[in-house]
Structures are given as C-alpha cells and as structure tokens.
Design an enzyme around this catalytic site. Structure first.
Site, PDB file in Angstrom:
ATOM      1  CB  SER A 142      -0.824   0.164   1.107  1.00 54.47           C
ATOM      2  OG  SER A 142       0.047   0.230   2.213  1.00 54.47           O
ATOM      3  CB  CYS A 143      -0.248   4.939   0.032  1.00 52.78           C
ATOM      4  SG  CYS A 143       0.502   6.570  -0.652  1.00 52.78           S
ATOM      5  N   PRO A 144       3.016   4.495   0.657  1.00 50.64           N
ATOM      6  CG  PRO A 144       5.293   5.292   1.439  1.00 50.64           C
ATOM      7  CD  PRO A 144       3.768   4.717   1.634  1.00 50.64           C
ATOM      8  CG  MET A 145       5.725   0.787   0.387  1.00 48.54           C
ATOM      9  SD  MET A 145       7.452   1.177   0.711  1.00 48.54           S
ATOM     10  CE  MET A 145       8.277   0.104  -0.359  1.00 48.54           C
ATOM     11  CG  ASP A 147      -3.049   0.805  -2.619  1.00 45.33           C
ATOM     12  OD1 ASP A 147      -4.103   1.166  -2.384  1.00 45.33           O
ATOM     13  OD2 ASP A 147      -2.289   1.974  -2.602  1.00 45.33           O
TER      14      ASP A 147
END
Length: 81
Positions: free
Chosen positions: A17-20, A44
């Site tokens: 999930s964010c920010p990956m 995501d």
C-alpha cells in the site's frame, strides 16, 4: 491480460500500500533507459490516483495508460528522458 504497450520491465507491487507502489515505481524507472515502458501491477486501488499524480508532477516520465481489472491495477509508465 494483453496490452498494446511493449513493456521493458514489469514491477509487481501487489499487496503493498501507499507509498510503496510509488517508491518502487520511481526506483524502477530510474534504472530504465529513455523510451522504456514500465508495467506496474498493484492491488492498492489508491495506486490509480497516486501513480497518475506522481507521473504528472515528475519530469522525465509519462503515464501511458491505467487498467483496472479484477482488483488488479496495471499502470504503464514510459521514461521520456
């Protein structure tokens, strides 16, 4: 899934999930040559707006397309410089 884009590399960020997804997309784009296309596959849903916003605000990349299919979000990002 078929695509009209000739991808150079595929980046699998499923389950992240964010920010990956953005962080890994940037790292992968940095390793590519001008004109190469990166296919990013994510789960995501936020990656749709996140990657679009990142590409619009980043010199040297162009978002070619985004495809949503069966809870998979596929992004095609081209390195332009």
């Amino acid at each position: 899934m078929s695509s009209e884009y000739q991808t150079t590399e595929t980046l699998d960020v499923k389950g992240q999930s964010c920010p990956m997804p953005i962080v890994k997309t940037k790292q992968a784009i940095d390793d590519l040559e001008e004109g190469d296309v990166l296919e990013v596959v994510a789960t995501d849903s936020g990656s749709m707006s996140d990657i679009r916003g990142w590409a619009e605000g980043t010199d040297g990349v162009e978002l070619l397309d985004q495809v949503e299919e069966d809870d998979l979000y596929t992004h095609y990002v081209k390195k332009t410089e």
